[in-house]
Motif scaffolding. Structure first.
Motif, PDB file in Angstrom:
ATOM      1  N   ALA A 123     -21.462  12.367 -41.756  1.00  0.00           N
ATOM      2  CA  ALA A 123     -20.187  12.673 -41.405  1.00  0.00           C
ATOM      3  C   ALA A 123     -19.236  12.607 -42.767  1.00  0.00           C
ATOM      4  O   ALA A 123     -19.603  11.403 -43.595  1.00  0.00           O
ATOM      5  CB  ALA A 123     -19.801  11.884 -40.305  1.00  0.00           C
ATOM      6  N   PRO A 124     -18.146  13.450 -42.927  1.00  0.00           N
ATOM      7  CA  PRO A 124     -17.380  13.155 -44.100  1.00  0.00           C
ATOM      8  C   PRO A 124     -16.387  12.193 -44.004  1.00  0.00           C
ATOM      9  O   PRO A 124     -16.151  11.663 -42.714  1.00  0.00           O
ATOM     10  CB  PRO A 124     -16.737  14.599 -44.196  1.00  0.00           C
ATOM     11  CG  PRO A 124     -16.585  15.199 -42.852  1.00  0.00           C
ATOM     12  CD  PRO A 124     -18.022  14.519 -42.238  1.00  0.00           C
ATOM     13  N   ALA A 125     -15.962  11.598 -45.057  1.00  0.00           N
ATOM     14  CA  ALA A 125     -14.982  10.393 -44.966  1.00  0.00           C
ATOM     15  C   ALA A 125     -13.747  10.906 -45.737  1.00  0.00           C
ATOM     16  O   ALA A 125     -13.774  11.885 -46.550  1.00  0.00           O
ATOM     17  CB  ALA A 125     -15.456   9.081 -45.664  1.00  0.00           C
ATOM     18  N   LEU A 126     -12.654  10.323 -45.696  1.00  0.00           N
ATOM     19  CA  LEU A 126     -11.520  10.550 -46.221  1.00  0.00           C
ATOM     20  C   LEU A 126     -11.078   9.925 -47.555  1.00  0.00           C
ATOM     21  O   LEU A 126     -10.049   9.665 -47.818  1.00  0.00           O
ATOM     22  CB  LEU A 126     -10.273  10.359 -45.078  1.00  0.00           C
ATOM     23  CG  LEU A 126     -10.257  11.718 -44.030  1.00  0.00           C
ATOM     24  CD1 LEU A 126      -9.181  11.478 -43.107  1.00  0.00           C
ATOM     25  CD2 LEU A 126     -10.253  13.060 -44.625  1.00  0.00           C
ATOM     26  N   GLY A 127     -12.186   9.083 -48.106  1.00  0.00           N
ATOM     27  CA  GLY A 127     -12.002   8.393 -49.250  1.00  0.00           C
ATOM     28  C   GLY A 127     -11.341   9.061 -50.301  1.00  0.00           C
ATOM     29  O   GLY A 127     -11.839  10.408 -50.676  1.00  0.00           O
ATOM     30  N   GLY A 128     -10.246   8.841 -50.835  1.00  0.00           N
ATOM     31  CA  GLY A 128      -9.691   9.373 -52.149  1.00  0.00           C
ATOM     32  C   GLY A 128      -9.056  10.411 -51.882  1.00  0.00           C
ATOM     33  O   GLY A 128      -8.846  11.616 -52.712  1.00  0.00           O
ATOM     34  N   TRP A 129      -8.592  11.034 -50.557  1.00  0.00           N
ATOM     35  CA  TRP A 129      -7.982  12.283 -50.114  1.00  0.00           C
ATOM     36  C   TRP A 129      -6.796  12.312 -50.687  1.00  0.00           C
ATOM     37  O   TRP A 129      -6.275  13.424 -51.300  1.00  0.00           O
ATOM     38  CB  TRP A 129      -7.857  12.073 -48.497  1.00  0.00           C
ATOM     39  CG  TRP A 129      -7.358  13.426 -48.191  1.00  0.00           C
ATOM     40  CD1 TRP A 129      -6.192  13.471 -47.577  1.00  0.00           C
ATOM     41  CD2 TRP A 129      -7.930  14.705 -47.896  1.00  0.00           C
ATOM     42  NE1 TRP A 129      -5.970  15.120 -47.013  1.00  0.00           N
ATOM     43  CE2 TRP A 129      -6.916  15.666 -47.132  1.00  0.00           C
ATOM     44  CE3 TRP A 129      -9.135  15.139 -48.267  1.00  0.00           C
ATOM     45  CZ2 TRP A 129      -7.505  16.731 -47.265  1.00  0.00           C
ATOM     46  CZ3 TRP A 129      -9.597  16.169 -48.160  1.00  0.00           C
ATOM     47  CH2 TRP A 129      -8.542  17.282 -47.743  1.00  0.00           C
ATOM     48  N   ARG A 130      -5.761  11.495 -51.137  1.00  0.00           N
ATOM     49  CA  ARG A 130      -4.619  11.614 -51.730  1.00  0.00           C
ATOM     50  C   ARG A 130      -4.674  12.244 -53.109  1.00  0.00           C
ATOM     51  O   ARG A 130      -3.988  12.890 -53.457  1.00  0.00           O
ATOM     52  CB  ARG A 130      -3.749  10.304 -51.756  1.00  0.00           C
ATOM     53  CG  ARG A 130      -3.030   9.968 -50.352  1.00  0.00           C
ATOM     54  CD  ARG A 130      -2.263   8.595 -50.445  1.00  0.00           C
ATOM     55  NE  ARG A 130      -1.890   8.417 -49.154  1.00  0.00           N
ATOM     56  CZ  ARG A 130      -1.408   7.293 -48.886  1.00  0.00           C
ATOM     57  NH1 ARG A 130      -1.046   6.376 -49.879  1.00  0.00           N
ATOM     58  NH2 ARG A 130      -0.934   7.077 -47.640  1.00  0.00           N
ATOM     59  N   ARG A 131      -5.642  11.504 -53.835  1.00  0.00           N
ATOM     60  CA  ARG A 131      -5.947  12.075 -55.178  1.00  0.00           C
ATOM     61  C   ARG A 131      -6.500  13.470 -55.160  1.00  0.00           C
ATOM     62  O   ARG A 131      -6.175  14.228 -56.095  1.00  0.00           O
ATOM     63  CB  ARG A 131      -7.143  10.951 -55.796  1.00  0.00           C
ATOM     64  CG  ARG A 131      -7.543  11.117 -57.165  1.00  0.00           C
ATOM     65  CD  ARG A 131      -8.463  10.425 -57.717  1.00  0.00           C
ATOM     66  NE  ARG A 131      -9.681  10.484 -56.882  1.00  0.00           N
ATOM     67  CZ  ARG A 131     -10.659  11.182 -56.803  1.00  0.00           C
ATOM     68  NH1 ARG A 131     -10.561  12.508 -57.531  1.00  0.00           N
ATOM     69  NH2 ARG A 131     -11.565  11.031 -55.918  1.00  0.00           N
ATOM     70  N   ILE A 132      -7.225  13.853 -54.533  1.00  0.00           N
ATOM     71  CA  ILE A 132      -7.795  15.107 -54.355  1.00  0.00           C
ATOM     72  C   ILE A 132      -6.806  16.090 -53.976  1.00  0.00           C
ATOM     73  O   ILE A 132      -6.627  17.034 -54.520  1.00  0.00           O
ATOM     74  CB  ILE A 132      -8.867  15.243 -53.088  1.00  0.00           C
ATOM     75  CG1 ILE A 132     -10.020  14.387 -53.309  1.00  0.00           C
ATOM     76  CG2 ILE A 132      -9.286  16.613 -52.765  1.00  0.00           C
ATOM     77  CD1 ILE A 132     -11.098  14.408 -52.311  1.00  0.00           C
ATOM     78  N   VAL A 133      -5.742  15.697 -53.022  1.00  0.00           N
ATOM     79  CA  VAL A 133      -4.858  16.660 -52.619  1.00  0.00           C
ATOM     80  C   VAL A 133      -4.007  16.871 -53.905  1.00  0.00           C
ATOM     81  O   VAL A 133      -3.370  18.020 -54.354  1.00  0.00           O
ATOM     82  CB  VAL A 133      -4.005  16.261 -51.528  1.00  0.00           C
ATOM     83  CG1 VAL A 133      -2.670  17.187 -51.292  1.00  0.00           C
ATOM     84  CG2 VAL A 133      -4.926  16.446 -50.052  1.00  0.00           C
ATOM     85  N   ALA A 134      -3.308  15.759 -54.562  1.00  0.00           N
ATOM     86  CA  ALA A 134      -2.614  15.760 -55.763  1.00  0.00           C
ATOM     87  C   ALA A 134      -3.282  16.628 -56.619  1.00  0.00           C
ATOM     88  O   ALA A 134      -2.470  17.623 -57.455  1.00  0.00           O
ATOM     89  CB  ALA A 134      -2.096  14.431 -56.264  1.00  0.00           C
ATOM     90  N   LYS A 135      -4.634  16.536 -57.143  1.00  0.00           N
ATOM     91  CA  LYS A 135      -5.310  17.200 -58.334  1.00  0.00           C
ATOM     92  C   LYS A 135      -5.328  18.840 -57.751  1.00  0.00           C
ATOM     93  O   LYS A 135      -5.163  19.702 -58.735  1.00  0.00           O
ATOM     94  CB  LYS A 135      -6.260  16.587 -58.663  1.00  0.00           C
ATOM     95  CG  LYS A 135      -6.368  15.372 -59.188  1.00  0.00           C
ATOM     96  CD  LYS A 135      -7.836  15.176 -59.534  1.00  0.00           C
ATOM     97  CE  LYS A 135      -7.851  13.888 -60.592  1.00  0.00           C
ATOM     98  NZ  LYS A 135      -9.005  13.483 -60.865  1.00  0.00           N
ATOM     99  N   ALA A 136      -5.415  19.139 -56.432  1.00  0.00           N
ATOM    100  CA  ALA A 136      -5.492  20.432 -55.951  1.00  0.00           C
ATOM    101  C   ALA A 136      -4.113  21.271 -56.105  1.00  0.00           C
ATOM    102  O   ALA A 136      -3.981  22.461 -56.474  1.00  0.00           O
ATOM    103  CB  ALA A 136      -6.054  20.419 -54.874  1.00  0.00           C
ATOM    104  N   LEU A 137      -3.243  20.392 -55.873  1.00  0.00           N
ATOM    105  CA  LEU A 137      -1.742  20.910 -55.961  1.00  0.00           C
ATOM    106  C   LEU A 137      -1.215  20.898 -57.313  1.00  0.00           C
ATOM    107  O   LEU A 137      -0.147  21.630 -57.474  1.00  0.00           O
ATOM    108  CB  LEU A 137      -0.747  20.358 -54.929  1.00  0.00           C
ATOM    109  CG  LEU A 137      -1.150  20.636 -53.468  1.00  0.00           C
ATOM    110  CD1 LEU A 137      -0.428  19.480 -52.529  1.00  0.00           C
ATOM    111  CD2 LEU A 137      -1.275  21.958 -53.042  1.00  0.00           C
ATOM    112  N   ALA A 138      -1.500  20.062 -58.299  1.00  0.00           N
ATOM    113  CA  ALA A 138      -1.028  20.311 -59.582  1.00  0.00           C
ATOM    114  C   ALA A 138      -1.225  21.458 -60.296  1.00  0.00           C
ATOM    115  O   ALA A 138      -2.177  22.221 -60.004  1.00  0.00           O
ATOM    116  CB  ALA A 138      -1.627  19.047 -60.192  1.00  0.00           C
ATOM    117  N   ASP A 139      -0.458  21.675 -61.475  1.00  0.00           N
ATOM    118  CA  ASP A 139      -0.735  22.585 -62.322  1.00  0.00           C
ATOM    119  C   ASP A 139      -2.175  22.558 -62.869  1.00  0.00           C
ATOM    120  O   ASP A 139      -2.560  21.677 -63.239  1.00  0.00           O
ATOM    121  CB  ASP A 139       0.234  22.949 -63.253  1.00  0.00           C
ATOM    122  CG  ASP A 139       1.868  23.021 -62.946  1.00  0.00           C
ATOM    123  OD1 ASP A 139       1.751  23.700 -61.971  1.00  0.00           O
ATOM    124  OD2 ASP A 139       2.790  22.811 -63.544  1.00  0.00           O
TER     125      ASP A 139
END
Length: 178
Positions: free
Chosen positions: A87-103
């Motif tokens: 099952a997947p976990a949400l570890g590091g989710w904020r970092r993943i979202v920030a990098k995906a939305l960044a330029d």
């Protein structure tokens, strides 16, 4: 007429390789018979009957476990089996979202964010709806929605190279609603 090569091939197919199911069953069966004979010789009929009861109980428990693994854990492993992984976990989710939305987040979207979203949707669909997202994509698409499906469909490319924030919000809202 049977040729020597054909006879040899048939003989090889009968002999089981160590570690195979057939070999394991043969070894366990032989051990059970040997234990029964030893119990009968050493302790008589009463010891042999007790040994037979114990061997039968162990065999039934093993067969039940092998045939109905979900019966052992009330189906708790079923969603994970639908995912084909843990099952997947949400570890590091904020970092993943920030990098995906960044330029310049195109590469991060393709390699990290999108696979993570796919795993989260697969987990939610398996857990709440009993739908294997990768085995039944039509049903999964109907549950997720046609407008959001291209973002998590692993068979298709993303509609845009970057993930717009409103689309991410819609994906997360839909994930929560499922």
């Amino acid at each position: 007429m049977r040729t020597p090569a054909r006879i040899r091939a048939n003989a090889d197919s009968v002999v089981s390789k160590p570690g195979s199911l057939r070999h394991s069953l043969a070894v366990l069966g032989t051990a059970a018979v040997a234990v029964e004979v030893l119990l009968a010789l050493a302790g008589g009929a009463a010891a042999a009957a007790g040994g037979l009861a114990l061997i039968t109980a162990v065999a039934l428990a093993l067969v039940r476990y092998a045939a109905g693994g979900a019966a052992q854990d009330s189906g708790y492993r079923r969603p994970v089996r639908l995912l084909d992984s843990r099952a997947p976990a949400l570890g590091g989710w904020r970092r993943i979202v920030a990098k995906a939305l960044a330029d310049g987040g195109e590469a991060h979207l393709a390699t990290v964010m999108r696979p993570q979203l796919q795993r989260l949707f697969a987990a939610r669909l398996a857990e709440r709806h009993g739908v294997a997202m990768y085995r039944n994509p039509q049903r999964a698409r109907a549950l997720v929605g046609a407008e959001l499906w291209p973002w998590i469909d692993r068979e298709a490319t993303t509609p845009q190279p970057t993930l717009p924030e409103p689309v991410l919000r819609s994906l997360l809202d839909r994930l929560e609603a499922l």
